[in-house]
Design a protein around this motif. Structure first.
Motif, short mmCIF file in Angstrom:
data_model
loop_
_atom_site.label_atom_id
_atom_site.label_comp_id
_atom_site.label_asym_id
_atom_site.label_seq_id
_atom_site.Cartn_x
_atom_site.Cartn_y
_atom_site.Cartn_z
N LYS A 8 0.84 -1.21 0.00
CA LYS A 8 0.00 0.00 0.00
C LYS A 8 0.87 1.25 0.00
CE LYS A 8 -3.61 0.27 2.69
NZ LYS A 8 -4.49 0.16 3.89
N GLN A 9 1.89 1.26 0.86
CA GLN A 9 2.79 2.42 0.92
C GLN A 9 3.48 2.64 -0.41
OE1 GLN A 9 3.29 4.70 3.32
NE2 GLN A 9 4.70 5.73 1.90
N TRP A 10 3.92 1.54 -1.04
CA TRP A 10 4.62 1.64 -2.32
C TRP A 10 3.69 2.19 -3.40
CZ3 TRP A 10 3.85 -1.10 -6.97
CH2 TRP A 10 4.85 -0.90 -7.93
N LEU A 11 2.45 1.74 -3.44
CA LEU A 11 1.49 2.24 -4.43
C LEU A 11 1.23 3.73 -4.24
CD1 LEU A 11 -1.03 -0.73 -4.47
CD2 LEU A 11 0.45 -0.01 -6.36
N ILE A 12 1.16 4.17 -2.99
CA ILE A 12 0.99 5.60 -2.73
C ILE A 12 2.19 6.38 -3.27
CG2 ILE A 12 0.94 7.33 -0.88
CD1 ILE A 12 -0.69 5.25 0.77
N GLU A 13 3.40 5.85 -3.06
CA GLU A 13 4.61 6.52 -3.55
C GLU A 13 4.63 6.57 -5.08
OE1 GLU A 13 7.90 4.47 -1.84
OE2 GLU A 13 7.45 5.12 0.21
N VAL A 14 4.17 5.52 -5.73
CA VAL A 14 4.11 5.53 -7.20
C VAL A 14 3.23 6.67 -7.68
CG1 VAL A 14 3.34 4.28 -9.25
CG2 VAL A 14 4.60 3.07 -7.47
N GLY A 15 2.07 6.82 -7.05
CA GLY A 15 1.17 7.90 -7.45
C GLY A 15 1.74 9.28 -7.16
N GLU A 16 2.31 9.46 -5.97
CA GLU A 16 2.84 10.77 -5.60
C GLU A 16 4.03 11.18 -6.48
OE1 GLU A 16 3.68 10.27 -1.47
OE2 GLU A 16 1.66 10.93 -0.84
N SER A 17 4.78 10.21 -6.95
CA SER A 17 5.95 10.52 -7.77
C SER A 17 5.61 10.71 -9.24
CB SER A 17 6.98 9.39 -7.66
OG SER A 17 6.49 8.20 -8.27
N GLY A 18 4.38 10.38 -9.64
CA GLY A 18 4.00 10.47 -11.04
C GLY A 18 4.59 9.35 -11.89
N GLU A 19 4.93 8.22 -11.26
CA GLU A 19 5.62 7.15 -11.99
C GLU A 19 4.70 6.11 -12.61
OE1 GLU A 19 9.91 6.91 -9.72
OE2 GLU A 19 9.07 5.12 -10.63
N TRP A 20 3.39 6.34 -12.57
CA TRP A 20 2.52 5.34 -13.17
C TRP A 20 2.82 5.09 -14.65
CZ3 TRP A 20 0.38 1.68 -10.76
CH2 TRP A 20 -0.12 1.84 -9.47
N PRO A 21 3.06 6.12 -15.48
CA PRO A 21 3.42 5.83 -16.88
C PRO A 21 4.68 4.97 -16.99
CG PRO A 21 2.80 8.12 -16.65
CD PRO A 21 2.91 7.58 -15.27
N LEU A 22 5.69 5.28 -16.19
CA LEU A 22 6.93 4.50 -16.23
C LEU A 22 6.66 3.05 -15.83
CD1 LEU A 22 10.04 4.29 -16.44
CD2 LEU A 22 10.13 4.96 -14.03
N LEU A 23 5.99 2.86 -14.71
CA LEU A 23 5.74 1.52 -14.19
C LEU A 23 4.93 0.68 -15.18
CD1 LEU A 23 5.97 -0.32 -11.56
CD2 LEU A 23 3.62 0.43 -11.14
N LEU A 24 3.84 1.25 -15.69
CA LEU A 24 2.96 0.51 -16.60
C LEU A 24 3.63 0.25 -17.95
CD1 LEU A 24 -0.40 2.31 -15.79
CD2 LEU A 24 0.27 0.01 -15.10
N ASP A 25 4.38 1.23 -18.44
CA ASP A 25 5.05 1.04 -19.73
C ASP A 25 6.14 -0.01 -19.65
OD1 ASP A 25 3.38 2.99 -20.66
OD2 ASP A 25 4.88 4.55 -20.84
N VAL A 26 6.84 -0.07 -18.52
CA VAL A 26 7.94 -1.02 -18.38
C VAL A 26 7.44 -2.44 -18.11
CG1 VAL A 26 9.91 -1.68 -16.94
CG2 VAL A 26 9.66 0.69 -17.69
N PHE A 27 6.43 -2.57 -17.25
CA PHE A 27 6.06 -3.90 -16.78
C PHE A 27 4.75 -4.46 -17.34
CE2 PHE A 27 8.79 -2.36 -13.21
CZ PHE A 27 9.81 -3.28 -13.40
N VAL A 28 3.95 -3.62 -18.00
CA VAL A 28 2.63 -4.08 -18.44
C VAL A 28 2.42 -3.92 -19.95
CG1 VAL A 28 0.13 -3.76 -18.15
CG2 VAL A 28 1.65 -3.53 -16.17
N GLU A 29 2.92 -2.83 -20.53
CA GLU A 29 2.54 -2.50 -21.91
C GLU A 29 2.90 -3.60 -22.90
OE1 GLU A 29 3.06 0.91 -25.38
OE2 GLU A 29 4.16 1.13 -23.51
#
Length: 282
Positions: free
Chosen positions: A66-87
């Motif tokens: 949960k803490q890590w997901l909050i950090e992903v959102g606060e850092s604006g890293e959702w595009p990076l995370l999704l593009d690297v591991f999901v796209e």
């Protein structure tokens, strides 16, 4: 010459990637039926629940997630995370119904609005742009083999140190980006420099995940392209370099054997590779 530059941070890259993504979503992503939302979201949740049961996830691990997901959102890293591991999986599903040149992921570093350039051209770059000079040439054809006159190749790539313009503070705006317009026979010849492998930003939550899992954060050197023409389905793809580092262990799992170039020396300090694109009808 001073070669020390401030490195792009995960937060900076994440914010730029988020802004670029949102700018491309004019009018939203379109309507999705309730049935489709329910089906896909329930499948994702079922997968999470199964992982929790199978691996007996503890409350401590759940809280850390949960803490890590909050950090992903606060850092604006959702595009990076999704593009690297999901796209790459979304792209593989789309490719099942596609013909012509193989596609690959768009990635987080695309910026629209690059200048249009003639069929024989040099990408915008610094006067003292370091790196191996590289000529990339070829032809755009349709699935019947006919040339596609005036096809556009929207091309962008990292510099010799692995940095992208628009996402690193020391790179000039628009560096190594352009939209090349093929000639009447669909041919193009682009002079640029060979990009370097790069590691995705690791000082943010995505980097924490990679470190915690014991993975590496590297992507092999590559060119990004969107090839398009009226009446044709655009192709989003990446082209890699034979023998390059991380080619067989790309963190984004986006490499394909059909997308590997083999540049050959043509003069002192310059290499050349050719690649033809095939567009299918829209």
């Amino acid at each position: 010459m001073d070669t020390t530059h401030p490195s792009p941070t995960a937060a900076g890259s994440g914010a730029s990637a988020t802004q670029a993504f949102l700018a491309r979503q004019e009018g939203g992503a379109g309507e999705v039926s309730r049935e489709r939302v329910a089906t896909v979201v329930q499948a994702v949740l079922d997968g999470v629940h199964e992982a929790i049961r199978t691996h007996e996830v503890t409350y401590r691990e759940f809280t850390a997630a949960k803490q890590w997901l909050i950090e992903v959102g606060e850092s604006g890293e959702w595009p990076l995370l999704l593009d690297v591991f999901v796209e790459h999986e979304v792209e593989e599903v789309a490719a099942r119904k596609q013909h012509g040149t193989k596609g690959s992921i768009l990635g987080p570093y695309y910026l629209p609005g690059a200048p249009k350039l003639p069929s024989v051209t040099t990408l915008p770059m610094r006067e003292d742009e370091p790196g191996t000079r590289f000529v990339f040439a070829g032809q755009v054809r349709d699935t019947t083999g006919r040339p596609v006159p005036g096809a556009e190749l929207d091309i962008w790539h990292a510099d010799h140190a692995g940095y992208y313009s628009g996402f690193a503070p020391h790179i000039p705006e628009g560096n190594l980006r352009g939209v090349v317009v093929a000639d009447g026979q669909g041919r193009f010849e682009i002079s640029t420099v060979q990009p370097a492998p790069y590691q995705i930003p690791t000082d943010g939550p995505t980097g924490k995940l990679i470190e915690a899992a014991g993975w590496h954060p590297w992507r092999p050197a590559h060119l990004h392209l969107i090839v398009r023409a009226p009446g044709c389905r655009p192709i989003t793809t990446q082209l890699y370099f034979a023998g390059g580092d991380w080619l067989d262990s790309d963190v984004a799992q986006a490499t394909k054997p059909e997308l590997v170039l083999d540049p050959q020396p043509v003069s002192d300090g310059c290499v050349r590779a050719e690649y033809d694109f095939v567009l299918e009808p829209a």
